[in-house]
Design a protein around this motif. Sequence first.
Motif, PDB file in Angstrom:
ATOM      1  N   GLY A 259       7.418 -46.470  71.867  1.00  0.00           N
ATOM      2  CA  GLY A 259       8.514 -46.788  70.829  1.00  0.00           C
ATOM      3  C   GLY A 259       8.321 -46.510  69.237  1.00  0.00           C
ATOM      4  O   GLY A 259       7.206 -45.723  69.304  1.00  0.00           O
ATOM      5  N   THR A 260       8.337 -47.330  68.476  1.00  0.00           N
ATOM      6  CA  THR A 260       8.161 -47.139  67.080  1.00  0.00           C
ATOM      7  C   THR A 260       6.840 -47.805  66.925  1.00  0.00           C
ATOM      8  O   THR A 260       6.711 -48.887  67.074  1.00  0.00           O
ATOM      9  CB  THR A 260       9.181 -47.559  66.106  1.00  0.00           C
ATOM     10  N   ILE A 261       5.916 -47.177  66.377  1.00  0.00           N
ATOM     11  CA  ILE A 261       4.641 -47.656  65.929  1.00  0.00           C
ATOM     12  C   ILE A 261       4.304 -47.936  64.477  1.00  0.00           C
ATOM     13  O   ILE A 261       4.432 -46.773  63.649  1.00  0.00           O
ATOM     14  CB  ILE A 261       3.236 -46.729  66.716  1.00  0.00           C
ATOM     15  N   PHE A 371      -0.218 -59.507  61.023  1.00  0.00           N
ATOM     16  CA  PHE A 371       0.360 -58.635  62.292  1.00  0.00           C
ATOM     17  C   PHE A 371       2.194 -58.712  62.336  1.00  0.00           C
ATOM     18  O   PHE A 371       2.656 -58.010  63.095  1.00  0.00           O
ATOM     19  CB  PHE A 371      -0.082 -58.844  63.557  1.00  0.00           C
ATOM     20  N   GLU A 372       2.585 -59.388  61.577  1.00  0.00           N
ATOM     21  CA  GLU A 372       4.052 -59.445  61.342  1.00  0.00           C
ATOM     22  C   GLU A 372       4.396 -58.249  60.674  1.00  0.00           C
ATOM     23  O   GLU A 372       5.692 -57.863  60.640  1.00  0.00           O
ATOM     24  CB  GLU A 372       4.668 -60.737  60.490  1.00  0.00           C
ATOM     25  N   THR A 373       3.695 -57.316  60.036  1.00  0.00           N
ATOM     26  CA  THR A 373       3.905 -56.229  59.250  1.00  0.00           C
ATOM     27  C   THR A 373       3.402 -54.857  59.696  1.00  0.00           C
ATOM     28  O   THR A 373       3.957 -53.917  59.239  1.00  0.00           O
ATOM     29  CB  THR A 373       3.151 -56.272  57.655  1.00  0.00           C
ATOM     30  N   CYS A 374       2.665 -55.193  61.064  1.00  0.00           N
ATOM     31  CA  CYS A 374       2.293 -53.693  61.559  1.00  0.00           C
ATOM     32  C   CYS A 374       1.958 -54.026  63.106  1.00  0.00           C
ATOM     33  O   CYS A 374       2.020 -55.426  63.430  1.00  0.00           O
ATOM     34  CB  CYS A 374       0.881 -53.280  61.058  1.00  0.00           C
ATOM     35  N   ASP A 375       1.701 -53.106  63.779  1.00  0.00           N
ATOM     36  CA  ASP A 375       1.551 -53.290  65.113  1.00  0.00           C
ATOM     37  C   ASP A 375      -0.035 -53.344  65.693  1.00  0.00           C
ATOM     38  O   ASP A 375      -0.337 -54.128  66.375  1.00  0.00           O
ATOM     39  CB  ASP A 375       2.215 -52.137  66.155  1.00  0.00           C
ATOM     40  N   VAL A 376      -0.697 -52.575  64.857  1.00  0.00           N
ATOM     41  CA  VAL A 376      -2.111 -52.305  64.866  1.00  0.00           C
ATOM     42  C   VAL A 376      -2.741 -52.226  63.491  1.00  0.00           C
ATOM     43  O   VAL A 376      -2.278 -51.782  62.684  1.00  0.00           O
ATOM     44  CB  VAL A 376      -2.670 -51.396  65.766  1.00  0.00           C
ATOM     45  N   LEU A 377      -4.146 -52.731  63.215  1.00  0.00           N
ATOM     46  CA  LEU A 377      -4.790 -52.658  62.091  1.00  0.00           C
ATOM     47  C   LEU A 377      -5.752 -51.438  62.376  1.00  0.00           C
ATOM     48  O   LEU A 377      -6.469 -51.628  63.318  1.00  0.00           O
ATOM     49  CB  LEU A 377      -5.397 -53.871  61.619  1.00  0.00           C
TER      50      LEU A 377
END
Length: 474
Positions: A259-261, A371-377
């Motif tokens: 999906g969207t990443i 991680f509420e703002t991104c899927d991975v760092l």
Amino acid sequence: MAAADPPFTGPDLCGLTACAVVDLLQRREVNPLDLIEASLSRIAATSPAINAMVTLCPDRARACAGAVDPASLLAGLPVGIKDLTPVAGVRTTFGTPALADNVPQISDPAVLRLESRGGVVIGKTNTPEMGAGANTFNPVFGATRNPWNTTMNAGGSSGGAAAGVAAGEVWLSMGSDVGGSLRTPASFCGIVGLRPSPGVIASPASDGFNPFPVEGPMARTVEDCALMLDAMAGWDAASPLSFPAPERRYLDTCRADAGTIRIAYAPDLGGLAPVTPEIAALLSDALTRLQAPDVTVFEAAPDTTGTDTAFRTLRGLGMWTGFRATPAAVSDRYKPTLRQNIAEGGALTVDDIAEARLTRARLYERMRRFFETCDVLAGPVTGIGPLPVEIEYPPEVAGHACRDYIDWLRFAFLATLCGLPALSLPVGRDARGLPVGLQLIGPPRGEARLLQIARRLEQATGFTPTPIDPVVTH
């Protein structure tokens, strides 16, 4: 395969992915003995150049292969086990002279689980003494060399595992990680390495309540890494932090549409560590190429203040806990850097430890919110590439002096300290032609999604999963 890639001239079976070979095993088109012989042949051909698989157990492997259920998860696939991890009846030295002839009678829980799910132990892979260090050498077996250039190191402490997988000696190998011991060699050798969250894999060690040391899978593809994680994961009463494997296999989630990443990219992880201009530019270019309608990359960093001190304190505490009662006949023969680290752990005060624990809690909460703002760092695995094999650790990185042998590994500290899953994904080569990995850190217990995202990115990198013949350089 890119024109510049070294060739692979080993057995055809060794050139296949683990998933492909397991499919052949489960359909009974090959049998485990075929794979054992292919692996042994490849190890014999490559060991003089890289010294990755330092102890073999062919008779044990053949005996185990006869009892394997072809319908099991690994169906008889040979695997490598790091020489820090006990395997019953197999020489396990920990890379230290006093234990050079040690043969344990009981296997580590992760080994038992691998074997119960169809894995066949083919041998033990090289490690620095007691796993201390990011360059794999020890007085028992000597140095492991990078298959991409044998004058360079393979990283550590899972350097033997990474080099052996990269050269096609085995399809999967077990690594372990505290300060990047699994991620650094994966990056240096151009393979995939996953440090899972504490408890995903049962790892009691000497202090089963310490969340820092974890075991994890190393493979040439993300799918293969997910397959091995499935074979290692699960609850074991011997491991107090362990918990049951997910109902849906990691491999199945990994293969599903991502999906969207959303990828947050932090070139220095919020000022946590220095990085050379070459590594920073290479990773930035790779992430630019990975942008797509379903992949958004933006630059953002969490507040990592306090990470270095807290990690060092809690690592030191763990080392003192694990090593303080070691008999002098063993510890007196440790290398100086290891003895120094243990002594530093013993000098900690209760206030040092309390402050580190509170800092860890604050960092975890910051990361949870991040991680509420991104899927991975995303960020570097290390700030530099492989060094000449004779150098234990770099004197400096990007003009910043290294105060000891773990200072240059600071990019690894955040995930370990906060108990987050972290994966090294090969994304390119430096000017010397040596592999460079991108570190992807996921949210708490986010292994399945992390693997899914890593597979999507892997598809866009074009980095070949084919093993290589060692590039012997003098």
